[in-house]
Design a protein around this motif. Structure first.
Motif, PDB file in Angstrom:
ATOM      1  N   ILE A   1      43.962 -13.523  20.823  1.00 38.38           N
ATOM      2  CA  ILE A   1      42.719 -14.238  20.499  1.00 38.38           C
ATOM      3  C   ILE A   1      42.692 -15.579  21.230  1.00 38.38           C
ATOM      4  CG2 ILE A   1      41.332 -15.299  18.677  1.00 38.38           C
ATOM      5  CD1 ILE A   1      42.555 -13.231  16.734  1.00 38.38           C
ATOM      6  N   GLU A   2      43.825 -16.275  21.205  1.00 35.13           N
ATOM      7  CA  GLU A   2      43.893 -17.588  21.861  1.00 35.13           C
ATOM      8  C   GLU A   2      43.727 -17.448  23.375  1.00 35.13           C
ATOM      9  OE1 GLU A   2      46.541 -21.670  21.664  1.00 35.13           O
ATOM     10  OE2 GLU A   2      47.533 -19.752  21.259  1.00 35.13           O
ATOM     11  N   ALA A   3      44.325 -16.407  23.955  1.00 30.21           N
ATOM     12  CA  ALA A   3      44.189 -16.183  25.399  1.00 30.21           C
ATOM     13  C   ALA A   3      42.732 -15.916  25.768  1.00 30.21           C
ATOM     14  CB  ALA A   3      45.069 -15.010  25.832  1.00 30.21           C
ATOM     15  N   ALA A   4      42.054 -15.123  24.938  1.00 28.83           N
ATOM     16  CA  ALA A   4      40.629 -14.846  25.177  1.00 28.83           C
ATOM     17  C   ALA A   4      39.804 -16.117  25.045  1.00 28.83           C
ATOM     18  CB  ALA A   4      40.133 -13.785  24.194  1.00 28.83           C
ATOM     19  N   LEU A   5      40.164 -16.958  24.102  1.00 26.00           N
ATOM     20  CA  LEU A   5      39.470 -18.230  23.905  1.00 26.00           C
ATOM     21  C   LEU A   5      39.620 -19.124  25.130  1.00 26.00           C
ATOM     22  CD1 LEU A   5      37.979 -20.313  22.142  1.00 26.00           C
ATOM     23  CD2 LEU A   5      40.193 -20.952  21.172  1.00 26.00           C
ATOM     24  N   LYS A   6      40.831 -19.188  25.677  1.00 30.09           N
ATOM     25  CA  LYS A   6      41.070 -20.021  26.862  1.00 30.09           C
ATOM     26  C   LYS A   6      40.284 -19.511  28.064  1.00 30.09           C
ATOM     27  CE  LYS A   6      45.621 -21.733  25.491  1.00 30.09           C
ATOM     28  NZ  LYS A   6      47.079 -21.718  25.747  1.00 30.09           N
ATOM     29  N   GLU A   7      40.208 -18.189  28.217  1.00 29.87           N
ATOM     30  CA  GLU A   7      39.435 -17.616  29.319  1.00 29.87           C
ATOM     31  C   GLU A   7      37.951 -17.920  29.150  1.00 29.87           C
ATOM     32  OE1 GLU A   7      40.209 -13.541  30.094  1.00 29.87           O
ATOM     33  OE2 GLU A   7      42.363 -13.830  30.415  1.00 29.87           O
TER      34      GLU A   7
END
Length: 234
Positions: free
Chosen positions: A127-133
């Motif tokens: 979820i955090e990786a998707a948020l950063k992208e």
């Protein structure tokens, strides 16, 4: 004269149609590995990027499973269920965007609540990786619809509710279409893209903190704002 509108067919949809034919003919069966990207491109006389696009659509619709380094496999379920999903991709009628968003509220608000209770450390990382992208795409002034969808899909998966995931799979095309429309409007509004990123960050924060009630409330607020940004509510 009583004529019907001509439907614009995208090249990747023709690839999907060919795969559907192979399934119906029994050439490819549930659970079986599909030909490689290179082989499909050569056999169908299309570019590998077109095949890749078709695989992406089939993957997000829950029709295939991509196993990195191994290959692409048809999902193991009833053939008619797979055909039904493919038909939805190929023959989807114009949807009522407001109704799709209302349905998303019902699904995603509960998914955020469940994700706060059930998300594993790996789920939180995704979820955090998707948020950063999403954040990077927004600050580069990109449409960021795909990144937005990836964030919401990561939460859906973290909910560990198979039925919610199934419903999202069936609605993938309609949801992505709605996101593109909403984000185009958002890009035209001063400071709105940054507000959108902040909404997503707060939802992630609540899920990470295992605060289900806050995650539920923030997701509802976010989707209400999506409706407003889409000019569906004045």
């Amino acid at each position: 004269m009583n004529l019907s509108p001509i439907k614009k067919v995208r090249v990747y949809e023709q690839v999907i149609e060919q795969i559907k034919d192979l399934i119906e003919q029994g050439v490819i069966q549930p659970g079986q590995k599909l030909p490689s990207e290179r082989d499909l491109a050569a056999e169908l006389s299309v570019s590998r990027s077109v095949v890749r696009e078709a695989m992406s659509v089939l993957n997000t619709s829950g029709i295939i499973q991509i196993r990195p380094g191994i290959g692409v496999f048809l999902m193991e379920e009833e053939e008619q269920g797979l055909i039904h999903r493919i038909n939805r991709i190929l023959n989807k009628d114009e949807v009522n965007l407001s109704e799709v968003l209302e349905l998303r509220q019902g699904l995603e608000v509960q998914a955020a609540f469940l994700a706060a209770q059930r998300a594993t450390e790996k789920d939180l990382q995704l979820i955090e990786a998707a948020l950063k992208e999403l954040e990077q795409a927004v600050y580069k002034k990109k449409l960021a619809a795909e990144e937005d969808f990836a964030f919401h899909l990561a939460i859906i998966r973290a909910s560990k509710n198979a039925m919610i995931q199934e419903m999202m799979n069936l609605l993938t095309e309609a949801i992505q279409s709605g996101m593109k429309k909403s984000r185009r409007r958002t890009l035209q509004m001063p400071k709105k893209p940054e507000e959108v990123v902040n909404e997503h960050f707060e939802i992630f924060q609540a899920i990470r903190d295992k605060d289900g009630q806050t995650a539920r409330e923030l997701m509802l607020i976010h989707l209400d704002n999506v409706i407003k940004r889409s000019y569906l509510v004045q």
